[in-house]
Design a protein around this motif. Structure first.
Motif, PDB file in Angstrom:
ATOM      1  N   ASP A  75      38.268 -44.515  -8.925  1.00 18.23           N
ATOM      2  CA  ASP A  75      37.015 -45.269  -8.801  1.00 18.23           C
ATOM      3  C   ASP A  75      36.251 -44.909  -7.529  1.00 18.23           C
ATOM      4  O   ASP A  75      35.365 -45.658  -7.101  1.00 18.23           O
ATOM      5  CB  ASP A  75      37.298 -46.770  -8.819  1.00 18.23           C
ATOM      6  CG  ASP A  75      37.791 -47.242 -10.170  1.00 18.23           C
ATOM      7  OD1 ASP A  75      37.312 -46.699 -11.183  1.00 18.23           O
ATOM      8  OD2 ASP A  75      38.654 -48.142 -10.222  1.00 18.23           O
ATOM      9  N   ILE A 105      32.483 -45.059  -7.456  1.00 17.39           N
ATOM     10  CA  ILE A 105      31.843 -46.367  -7.259  1.00 17.39           C
ATOM     11  C   ILE A 105      31.635 -46.630  -5.770  1.00 17.39           C
ATOM     12  O   ILE A 105      30.612 -47.190  -5.355  1.00 17.39           O
ATOM     13  CB  ILE A 105      32.692 -47.480  -7.898  1.00 17.39           C
ATOM     14  CG1 ILE A 105      32.895 -47.204  -9.389  1.00 17.39           C
ATOM     15  CG2 ILE A 105      32.038 -48.841  -7.698  1.00 17.39           C
ATOM     16  CD1 ILE A 105      33.793 -48.205 -10.088  1.00 17.39           C
ATOM     17  N   SER A 106      32.609 -46.201  -4.965  1.00 10.72           N
ATOM     18  CA  SER A 106      32.483 -46.339  -3.513  1.00 10.72           C
ATOM     19  C   SER A 106      31.275 -45.570  -2.992  1.00 10.72           C
ATOM     20  O   SER A 106      30.558 -46.038  -2.096  1.00 10.72           O
ATOM     21  CB  SER A 106      33.763 -45.846  -2.826  1.00 10.72           C
ATOM     22  OG  SER A 106      34.891 -46.604  -3.210  1.00 10.72           O
ATOM     23  N   PHE A 135      39.186 -40.063 -15.115  1.00 10.60           N
ATOM     24  CA  PHE A 135      38.358 -41.192 -14.680  1.00 10.60           C
ATOM     25  C   PHE A 135      38.800 -42.512 -15.306  1.00 10.60           C
ATOM     26  O   PHE A 135      38.222 -43.557 -14.992  1.00 10.60           O
ATOM     27  CB  PHE A 135      36.889 -40.935 -15.031  1.00 10.60           C
ATOM     28  CG  PHE A 135      36.280 -39.767 -14.305  1.00 10.60           C
ATOM     29  CD1 PHE A 135      35.685 -39.947 -13.070  1.00 10.60           C
ATOM     30  CD2 PHE A 135      36.314 -38.492 -14.852  1.00 10.60           C
ATOM     31  CE1 PHE A 135      35.116 -38.878 -12.401  1.00 10.60           C
ATOM     32  CE2 PHE A 135      35.752 -37.419 -14.194  1.00 10.60           C
ATOM     33  CZ  PHE A 135      35.156 -37.606 -12.965  1.00 10.60           C
ATOM     34  N   VAL A 139      38.624 -47.136 -15.985  1.00  7.51           N
ATOM     35  CA  VAL A 139      37.599 -47.459 -14.992  1.00  7.51           C
ATOM     36  C   VAL A 139      37.855 -48.844 -14.406  1.00  7.51           C
ATOM     37  O   VAL A 139      38.350 -49.742 -15.099  1.00  7.51           O
ATOM     38  CB  VAL A 139      36.196 -47.399 -15.634  1.00  7.51           C
ATOM     39  CG1 VAL A 139      35.116 -47.718 -14.617  1.00  7.51           C
ATOM     40  CG2 VAL A 139      35.958 -46.018 -16.236  1.00  7.51           C
ATOM     41  N   MET A 140      37.524 -49.005 -13.135  1.00  6.12           N
ATOM     42  CA  MET A 140      37.654 -50.289 -12.427  1.00  6.12           C
ATOM     43  C   MET A 140      39.093 -50.763 -12.334  1.00  6.12           C
ATOM     44  O   MET A 140      39.367 -51.958 -12.303  1.00  6.12           O
ATOM     45  CB  MET A 140      36.795 -51.361 -13.104  1.00  6.12           C
ATOM     46  CG  MET A 140      35.301 -51.071 -13.090  1.00  6.12           C
ATOM     47  SD  MET A 140      34.588 -51.067 -11.434  1.00  6.12           S
ATOM     48  CE  MET A 140      34.737 -52.802 -11.003  1.00  6.12           C
ATOM     49  N   GLN A 141      40.024 -49.823 -12.240  1.00  3.24           N
ATOM     50  CA  GLN A 141      41.419 -50.232 -12.063  1.00  3.24           C
ATOM     51  C   GLN A 141      41.737 -50.514 -10.592  1.00  3.24           C
ATOM     52  O   GLN A 141      42.743 -51.158 -10.281  1.00  3.24           O
ATOM     53  CB  GLN A 141      42.357 -49.141 -12.586  1.00  3.24           C
ATOM     54  CG  GLN A 141      42.317 -47.842 -11.773  1.00  3.24           C
ATOM     55  CD  GLN A 141      43.373 -46.862 -12.213  1.00  3.24           C
ATOM     56  OE1 GLN A 141      44.313 -47.247 -12.905  1.00  3.24           O
ATOM     57  NE2 GLN A 141      43.231 -45.602 -11.827  1.00  3.24           N
ATOM     58  N   THR A 142      40.880 -50.028  -9.700  1.00  2.00           N
ATOM     59  CA  THR A 142      41.067 -50.253  -8.271  1.00  2.00           C
ATOM     60  C   THR A 142      40.509 -51.614  -7.879  1.00  2.00           C
ATOM     61  O   THR A 142      39.484 -52.052  -8.405  1.00  2.00           O
ATOM     62  CB  THR A 142      40.359 -49.149  -7.458  1.00  2.00           C
ATOM     63  OG1 THR A 142      40.758 -47.871  -7.964  1.00  2.00           O
ATOM     64  CG2 THR A 142      40.719 -49.240  -5.986  1.00  2.00           C
ATOM     65  N   VAL A 157      37.837 -50.518  -3.160  1.00  2.00           N
ATOM     66  CA  VAL A 157      36.571 -49.812  -3.421  1.00  2.00           C
ATOM     67  C   VAL A 157      35.650 -49.935  -2.203  1.00  2.00           C
ATOM     68  O   VAL A 157      34.997 -48.966  -1.802  1.00  2.00           O
ATOM     69  CB  VAL A 157      35.885 -50.365  -4.680  1.00  2.00           C
ATOM     70  CG1 VAL A 157      34.472 -49.792  -4.821  1.00  2.00           C
ATOM     71  CG2 VAL A 157      36.701 -50.030  -5.923  1.00  2.00           C
TER      72      VAL A 157
END
Length: 368
Positions: free
Chosen positions: A45, A48-49, A177, A180-183, A188
């Motif tokens: 992710d 996203i950062s 990828f 998604v949004m597993q972090t 993030v």
């Protein structure tokens, strides 16, 4: 020290040059290794950062422009003296000088290490440092317009490197990828903070603003420069995540440069050697702009002559760059530069802006 700077038109430049100044001051040594740093914090992710950091960059650019527009023709050094008094303002200005010197040293040392690892393992540090510092001094001696011209020329000489990344794109695995949004959101955000070292340099806006002629048109090129910087970081981050496996990416120190290893032409087998050599053209604007900031600041703060200050800076930079040899020392220098830069570039302007607003409110209340 006077708050506002008065310049002759022949020493200033048009506002559209801010695009090149902002972008070339941000893109440098940090871009070479940013995908790995982000992967260690935010995993897959990481992109996203980068988005979050990009949005915050535009916000800080807006705050900096608002600070500068509060004065007729002032830089951050004059603004600090106006807000906090002569001695406190000069002390804060000296902090800026020390931070910029640390940033300049970090960029120089990181590139020298890349050359030693990728191309010439036996090349002595002093030789490469002497060559790069000589180019920096030669450019700064020519004055501010030559400094800006260096940014423009080397931008066009190196921007084509972004197109060579097409080959790694063809080998990307989109499954890297997922999911998604597993972090966690906190990781993030920590990844977004790690982007800061890669985009340090935005603070140059606080120094070059008085040298801009048509200041009313400054906002657009500044934000375009920030956007293009964010775009390049996003590009190398996304391609690195898709090309390398998660474990590979975390172990590849200079992921961006490693992407060039698979690029080859019929007349050129090892393009990565050429890329490392050409990356010097990306680094030189960093050195020139940061060196100019130091010389400019010393003249403003203590009325030091420009050439003696520049030569003294070059000697100090050379000596310290030769002293720091071990990788551990360079890692510590890089980490501390990122931490200090985060507060100076991304937090401190908010404080300055609030002080300016408070001062205006107090003045308005006294008048009424």
């Amino acid at each position: 020290m006077k708050t506002n700077i008065r310049l002759n038109p022949d020493k200033s430049v048009q506002a559209f040059y801010l695009f090149f100044i902002i972008h070339t001051s941000q893109i440098g040594a940090g871009l070479m290794g940013v995908p790995r740093i982000l992967a260690l914090e935010a995993g897959v992710d990481a992109w996203i950062s980068v988005l979050i950091a990009g949005v915050y960059l535009h916000f800080i650019a807006y705050v900096m422009l608002s600070i500068l527009k509060s004065y007729d023709n002032a830089d951050i050094l004059g603004i600090q003296c106006d807000l906090f008094g002569k001695w406190v303002g000069k002390t804060l200005g000296l902090v800026y000088v020390l931070y910029i010197f640390q940033l300049l040293l970090t960029v120089l040392k990181n590139y020298i290490e890349v050359v030693q690892v990728f191309v010439f393992p036996e090349m002595p540090i002093w030789l490469m440092a002497l060559f790069l510092i000589s180019l920096m001094v030669y450019s700064i001696v020519g004055g501010f317009r030559v400094v800006v011209g260096t940014s423009v020329i080397f931008f066009f000489l190196t921007i084509w490197l972004a197109f060579t990344i097409y080959k790694p794109i063809t080998y990307m695995d989109l499954e890297h990828f997922l999911p998604v949004m597993q972090t966690s959101p906190w990781d993030v955000l920590k990844g977004a903070q790690q982007v800061t070292f890669s985009v340090l340099g935005l603070e140059i806006l606080l120094f070059v603003y008085p040298y801009i002629q048509n200041k009313k048109e400054a906002a657009l090129p500044v934000h375009l420069g920030v956007f293009f910087t964010t775009f390049l970081i996003m590009l190398v981050t996304v391609v690195s995540i898709g090309y390398f496996s998660p474990d590979q990416l975390k172990q590849t120190v200079w992921a961006t440069l490693s992407l060039f290893k698979i690029i080859s032409f019929s007349v050129l087998e090892r393009f990565d050697f050429i890329a490392v050599a050409l990356w010097m053209m990306v680094i030189i604007p960093n050195l020139v702009l940061f060196g100019w900031m130091i010389v400019h600041s010393l003249k403003r703060l203590f009325n030091f002559s420009e050439k003696p200050s520049l030569y003294t800076l070059a000697v100090l930079l050379f000596i310290i760059s030769v002293i720091i040899e071990e990788r551990i020392g360079l890692n510590e220098l890089t980490n501390w530069t990122g931490r200090i830069g985060f507060w100076i570039v991304f937090i401190y302007p908010l404080f300055i802006y609030m002080v300016i607003i408070l001062k205006k409110l107090l003045k308005k209340g006294q008048t009424s």
